[in-house]
Design an enzyme around this catalytic site. Structure first.
Site, PDB file in Angstrom:
ATOM      1  N   HIS A 103      -9.322   3.947  -1.027  1.00 10.27           N
ATOM      2  CA  HIS A 103      -7.958   3.414  -0.906  1.00 10.27           C
ATOM      3  C   HIS A 103      -7.654   2.404  -2.021  1.00 10.27           C
ATOM      4  CE1 HIS A 103      -4.235   2.133   0.706  1.00 10.27           C
ATOM      5  NE2 HIS A 103      -4.647   1.202   1.541  1.00 10.27           N
ATOM      6  N   CYS A 106       0.823  -1.221   0.000  1.00  8.99           N
ATOM      7  CA  CYS A 106       0.000   0.000   0.000  1.00  8.99           C
ATOM      8  C   CYS A 106       0.849   1.261   0.000  1.00  8.99           C
ATOM      9  CB  CYS A 106      -0.945  -0.013   1.187  1.00  8.99           C
ATOM     10  SG  CYS A 106      -1.946  -1.505   1.232  1.00  8.99           S
TER      11      CYS A 106
END
Lengths: 382, 382
Positions: free
Chosen positions: A330, A83
């Protein structure tokens, strides 16, 4: 090292982008950034993406995106750090310009998560497969363990986590690119479906599609182009054990702390000089821990800072003015770049209803897995 | 830009490494390189790997490898450009040192392909999924199309392809790290199982596990350490359309040509100044095309060069002294770094029975997919 500045930013709306493919999403963000920068070419490109192989069956997306953006044969490569892929892609673009190899470099991030892949499995590849995932743990479980220790040690409660979600949704409601543009209440969070006690679905960032791109160049070129000079004054990166149980203290996000220390040192500033920050709130508890690792609150005092409203748009240190991962969405590889898009918009004074007053220095912090990798970048309006 | 040099190299044997995991393989190569360099720390790390997510269900391997190599919290990130992941990882390490950000940087590559994943599917993610793979084509098919056009246009035959395989196996038989340390004959290749006409299984590089690492630093530090100075005098990278059918000419590997031109320009040399080269012979036909794109033979004349024996160990321009991908093996993410290991060993005069005489300038060329991305690096013994 040559000084570098960000002269262009662009992103897609984050959300469930059913009608757009991975390449469509990236190209849309890339063209917006190039257009915003007002440049007629780019010299190199870095594409942050966590796992397009598992999400949509496509690797080699540095070359693919250069091709579809119409910029081949320039050097283009994918950067992956789970991420934190976007944050590391930006760092490589910065180093490319700083080294003198290339003058105008695009740093982008993209992920297409809603195309039918097993998202929980794909995301679990950011943890230690051998020692974590094969034992059955997933990311909500890892962050739940962190939250429980945090509660135990510092006396914080689920209400503090909920305050993070409420604040980030309030900001996201003012962001036209956010996945969720709606406010929520403390009770909405407390009464939401439990995922891994104490983490509810409303403590968790969503599954998203999206892309974001920025253009980095030398300060000299930025001046010639008559662009607002948003200088990159600090770049830090760090790593930690990939498995949570191997850390001396599961509340210490060492990679974040070290990335922050390096970025502050390079910038020659201290945490109190930062006017606002975008941080990696993949789960609400992460925002508390990161606030402390970056020095915005003493150890164990982030809950108090949030309770006092100091992290809201009008507080001492506004955090996640964009809505953060929780509300903006996200799409993992895009997140680190979208954070920079927000900081640049704020520093330019273009953030509309969510504009922070006197925004001169902004910080972005992007994290992989349960904190095994992190980047921190600091930007200053010249 | 600061001048950079390679001061340490290490690699595992390539092959079917059943008893070693992805992390075991990388750590073995990394420790060998650090030991060879004689340094007591590294400042940052780049890990080239094509698709550990699809091969072994593990992403985030920059941080993972930093953790298992015992070098966390240094910055570490994965670099991906399909089979050129290693070459690009080296380029990022070079830029990191050149920029002044870090002094001693590890560039590594690793892949574990034999663990049960669908290798053909995983590799196909390096091509254009939407326009190539979903139509049923695989890499042997793509390179077979290139070979057929090459034969048609230049009058070359399957025998010329076979000569590449025979020569590379002859070199590989002298390399203790090669997957296949056995010589083969022209007839072995011509009579081998056809994969995609005219590509036989003996025209194809194998499925392999393996890792390779090198240590890059400044020339000043290399001198202080009293190491042989193997300077990085040229670094070039380029991209092309990811799908083969979209190119003006499917025989033109533009990414390779452009990467080569940039590396030559930076080094201030011409192709005839290069003493030997490691090139990306994923299929035998690739070696012919690359020889031409790098300027070692005029267009259409690579077959003649090979026929005359000029690419053997004692020829004018020895190619793939290590055995190349064909014989040494092709753990995709490791290949670009293993090429550099070979060039450094040759320049140091440590290549044993496959040592090239008067090796002063060596070149490495690493390619992704059917040529959509490529790096070229040039090294000089100071």
């Amino acid at each position: 090292m040559r000084e570098a500045a960000v002269i262009g930013v662009g992103m897609t709306k984050f959300g469930e982008l059913w009608t757009k493919s991975l390449r469509d999403i990236f190209v849309e963000a890339g063209l917006k950034a190039i257009d915003d920068a007002g440049v007629d070419h780019i010299d190199a490109m870095y594409v942050g993406s966590m796992t397009p192989g598992l999400f949509v069956g496509q690797e080699h997306i540095g070359a693919l995106m250069a091709d579809y953006l119409g910029v081949a044969p320039i050097p283009a490569v994918r950067i992956e750090s789970a991420c934190a892929s976007g944050g590391f892609a930006f760092r490589q673009a910065f180093l490319d310009v700083a080294s003198g190899m290339n003058d105008i470099v695009l740093a982008g991030g993209v992920e297409k998560m809603t195309d039918g892949a097993d998202v929980t499995y794909a995301l679990s590849t950011a943890a230690d497969q051998e020692y974590e995932c094969y034992q059955g743990i997933t990311f909500p479980g890892l962050y739940a363990m962190i939250a429980n220790v945090y509660f135990e040690r510092y006396g914080a409660t689920r209400k503090h986590l909920a305050m993070v979600a409420v604040k980030n949704h309030k900001n996201g409601a003012l962001n036209p690119n956010a996945q969720f543009q709606s406010e929520i209440t403390i009770d909405d969070v407390l009464n939401a479906t439990m995922v891994a006690d104490p983490i509810t679905v409303m403590d968790s960032s969503p599954v998203s599609d999206g892309g974001a791109c920025v253009i980095v160049t030398t300060v000299d070129i930025a001046k010639k182009l008559n662009k607002p000079i948003i200088k990159v004054i600090g770049s830090g990166a760090g790593t930690d054990t990939i498995a949570l149980h191997q850390r001396d203290d599961i509340l210490s996000l060492n990679a974040v702390r070290i990335a922050g220390e390096r970025a502050y040192k390079m910038a020659g500033i201290k945490p109190s000089d930062v006017n606002f920050a975008e941080v990696h709130d993949c789960f609400t508890i992460a925002e508390l821990c990161i606030i402390e690792e970056l020095g915005f609150a003493p150890r164990g005092k982030a809950a108090e800072l949030i309770e006092k409203g100091e992290t809201t748009l009008t507080g001492k240190i506004p955090i996640n003015t964009s809505g953060g991962l929780k509300s903006k969405g996200h799409p993992v590889g895009a997140t680190g770049i979208a954070q920079i898009v927000e900081v640049v918009e704020q520093l330019r004074g273009n953030a509309g209803k969510r504009q922070v007053k006197n925004a001169k220095i902004g910080l972005t912090q992007n994290m992989g897995g349960s904190g095994a990798s992190s980047t921190v970048h600091i930007f200053k309006l010249d």
